[in-house]
Design an enzyme around this catalytic site. Structure first.
Site, short mmCIF file in Angstrom:
data_model
loop_
_atom_site.label_atom_id
_atom_site.label_comp_id
_atom_site.label_asym_id
_atom_site.label_seq_id
_atom_site.Cartn_x
_atom_site.Cartn_y
_atom_site.Cartn_z
N GLY A 160 0.83 -1.21 0.00
CA GLY A 160 0.00 0.00 0.00
C GLY A 160 0.85 1.25 0.00
N VAL A 181 -4.01 -11.03 6.23
CA VAL A 181 -3.56 -10.98 7.64
C VAL A 181 -4.48 -11.76 8.57
CG1 VAL A 181 -2.24 -8.84 7.63
CG2 VAL A 181 -4.71 -8.75 7.95
N ALA A 212 -4.96 -2.87 6.35
CA ALA A 212 -6.24 -2.44 6.90
C ALA A 212 -7.18 -2.04 5.78
CB ALA A 212 -6.04 -1.23 7.83
N TYR A 216 -14.58 2.84 11.10
CA TYR A 216 -13.14 2.80 10.80
C TYR A 216 -12.33 3.28 12.00
CZ TYR A 216 -8.64 4.48 8.99
OH TYR A 216 -7.30 4.74 8.82
N LYS A 230 -9.51 1.46 14.41
CA LYS A 230 -8.14 1.98 14.61
C LYS A 230 -7.86 2.11 16.11
CE LYS A 230 -6.62 1.52 11.11
NZ LYS A 230 -5.33 0.95 10.76
N ASN A 290 -3.10 13.72 7.98
CA ASN A 290 -3.32 13.53 6.54
C ASN A 290 -1.98 13.35 5.83
OD1 ASN A 290 -5.62 15.14 7.72
ND2 ASN A 290 -6.45 14.61 5.73
N1 LIG Z 1 -2.99 7.52 4.41
C1 LIG Z 1 -3.27 8.16 5.53
O1 LIG Z 1 -3.25 9.41 5.56
C2 LIG Z 1 -3.61 7.40 6.79
C3 LIG Z 1 -4.17 8.13 7.85
C4 LIG Z 1 -4.48 7.46 9.02
C5 LIG Z 1 -4.19 6.10 9.14
N2 LIG Z 1 -3.66 5.40 8.10
C6 LIG Z 1 -3.40 3.96 8.32
O2 LIG Z 1 -2.13 3.61 7.78
C7 LIG Z 1 -2.17 2.29 7.25
C8 LIG Z 1 -1.71 2.30 5.80
O3 LIG Z 1 -2.59 3.16 5.08
P1 LIG Z 1 -2.39 3.46 3.53
O4 LIG Z 1 -2.86 4.85 3.32
O5 LIG Z 1 -1.03 3.05 3.13
O6 LIG Z 1 -3.49 2.47 2.92
P2 LIG Z 1 -3.42 1.51 1.61
O7 LIG Z 1 -4.83 1.08 1.34
O8 LIG Z 1 -2.64 2.15 0.52
O9 LIG Z 1 -2.58 0.26 2.13
C9 LIG Z 1 -3.14 -0.79 2.85
C10 LIG Z 1 -2.61 -2.09 2.28
O10 LIG Z 1 -3.16 -3.16 3.06
C11 LIG Z 1 -3.53 -4.20 2.18
N3 LIG Z 1 -4.59 -4.99 2.83
C12 LIG Z 1 -5.88 -4.63 3.06
N4 LIG Z 1 -6.55 -5.62 3.65
C13 LIG Z 1 -5.65 -6.64 3.83
C14 LIG Z 1 -5.75 -7.94 4.37
N5 LIG Z 1 -6.90 -8.40 4.87
N6 LIG Z 1 -4.64 -8.73 4.38
C15 LIG Z 1 -3.46 -8.27 3.86
N7 LIG Z 1 -3.32 -7.04 3.32
C16 LIG Z 1 -4.40 -6.24 3.30
C17 LIG Z 1 -4.01 -3.51 0.91
O11 LIG Z 1 -3.93 -4.38 -0.22
C18 LIG Z 1 -3.03 -2.33 0.82
O12 LIG Z 1 -1.90 -2.67 0.02
C19 LIG Z 1 -3.58 1.78 7.42
O13 LIG Z 1 -3.63 0.94 8.56
C20 LIG Z 1 -4.41 3.04 7.64
O14 LIG Z 1 -5.51 2.78 8.47
C21 LIG Z 1 -3.38 6.02 6.93
#
Ligand SMILES: NC(=O)c1ccc[n+]([C@@H]2O[C@H](COP(=O)([O-])OP(=O)(O)OC[C@H]3O[C@@H](n4cnc5c(N)ncnc54)[C@H](O)[C@@H]3O)[C@@H](O)[C@H]2O)c1
Ligand SMILES: [Zn+2]
Length: 376
Positions: free
Chosen positions: A11, A59, A80, A184, A188, A213
């Protein structure tokens, strides 16, 4: 510490962290199920670092997760389901992937013989609900989310929960009372609480980065749930107006992916933040209308945002990061200015084919269908 397992490492945030870890000579294994909403091609993304090892799996599958955990010195748990709006109607999926996925990881850490010395679990600004505010009479206050009637009256600003007077937004410290206003964010919160509790109980150092963000290359622009900057950029690249809810005066903290990754590496390598949640932000505040203007300026476009003057039921008014914990415990120092960071995001969006498909209207229709927009 040599071998690091990164779940969700295909991700957006995970893949950047993988790059940074590989560059620092860690051995990195990625576990990712290539969730179709994120990876529409169904294949490993082209940016996947060839110096990491990749396992396609879920996972929630113990037979896949356990051997990878047992082979690791540290686990970064980022896999996630990540959309606030979608979590309000795909409740079973969100709780299952996020909460149960984390429960399984912890079950393995407690019951199997492993050598894991550090766990990072991705938390979110979402655990706060509203940010922190100051009331002239009552000092620092933590108002709950605005009632629907207030949104319907287009009365956007928060009030003091004690005296109802107007309040000013201040940076949110980690010890602000938490309010989860969507599924969501609840997941978290549970992920973070569970990991920190089990970490403390069994002496496994754990840190919960609370991302504000996070923006930058690889952010999914065509995923309508991925974040306001990406959504607007995708609209502007398609010659369409960015849609701004309320009046656009919402304050946020946009942090560059590079600064976020620096902070994560510090969490892995240093012990100062062990057993704590830690805000990951830039420490700078900006209104979302200013973001729309900045994007226009950097793109050389002049497309006025469509300010809807309507609210969404689960939205907060202001939330900006107090990053003093990351600074004091880890020596974190954000380096990328908004101007530089957004220029990089735009350059990437322009040069990456197929990145800016505009799915926004469809997502909006979905929210509307489920009654999640407040119309006045
Ligand atoms: N991007 C942001 O600004 C932000 C803000 C707050 C929290 N987060 C948290 O950071 C983490 C990463 O976020 P991101 O923006 O990189 O999201 P993203 O969706 O780009 O990456 C998440 C990755 O998890 C994988 N995934 C989803 N379900 C899965 C499963 N059941 N088994 C295995 N893999 C699985 C997806 O294929 C994806 O590659 C997440 O936990 C998210 O909640 C991100
Ligand atoms: Zn008051």
């Amino acid at each position: 510490m040599r071998t690091i397992l990164v779940t969700g490492g295909a991700g957006y945030i995970g893949s950047h962290l993988v790059d940074a870890l590989v560059a620092r000579a860690y051995r990195v294994t990625v576990l990712d199920n290539l969730e179709p909403q994120v990876h529409r091609s169904g294949a490993w993304p082209s940016y996947a670092n060839p110096r990491a090892a990749y396992v396609r799996g879920d996972v929630r599958d113990r037979s896949v997760l356990e051997p990878l955990v047992l082979a690791a010195d540290a686990v970064v748990h980022f896999a996630a389901a990540v959309s606030v709006g979608q979590s309000m109607y795909q409740i079973d999926r969100y709780v299952d992937v996020n909460t149960r996925g984390t429960a399984l990881l912890l079950d393995i850490l407690v019951n199997a013989k492993h050598r894991v010395q550090k766990v990072l679990v991705a938390s979110s600004i979402g655990v706060y609900g509203e940010g922190a505010y100051r009331c002239e009479a009552h000092g620092v206050v933590a108002p709950p989310i605005r009632p629907e009637a207030q949104l319907a009256a287009r009365d956007w600003e928060q009030r003091c929960p004690v005296c109802r007077a107007g309040v000013v937004s201040i940076a949110t410290p980690e010890d602000k009372p938490l309010y989860r206003d969507n599924i969501y964010s609840m997941t978290k919160y549970h992920q973070e609480e569970m990991v920190l509790l089990i970490g403390k109980t069994y002496g496994i150092p754990a840190v919960a980065p609370r991302f504000f963000n996070v923006y930058g290359p690889r952010q999914s622009l065509s995923n309508p749930y991925a974040g306001v900057a990406a959504i607007w950029l995708s609209r502007l690249l398609n010659g369409r107006q960015p849609v701004v809810f309320e009046d656009g005066g919402q304050l946020r903290d946009f942090v560059s992916i590079h600064d976020a990754v620096d902070c994560l590496v510090l969490m892995l390598e240093k012990s100062g933040a062990d057993f704590l949640p830690v805000n990951v932000g830039s420490g700078e505040t900006v209104t979302i209308l200013e973001i729309a203007r900045l994007l226009n300026r950097l793109l050389g476009t002049d497309i006025e945002p469509l300010v809807t003057q309507t609210g969404r039921r689960f939205d907060i008014r202001h939330n900006t990061a107090d990053i003093s914990r990351a600074v004091a415990t880890l020596g974190f120092r954000p380096k990328v200015s908004l101007e530089k960071g957004f220029a990089e995001l735009i350059e990437w969006a322009r040069t990456t084919p197929d990145v800016a498909v505009d799915f926004f209207d469809r997502a909006l229709d979905e929210l509307s269908e489920k009654g999640l927009l407040v119309r006045s």
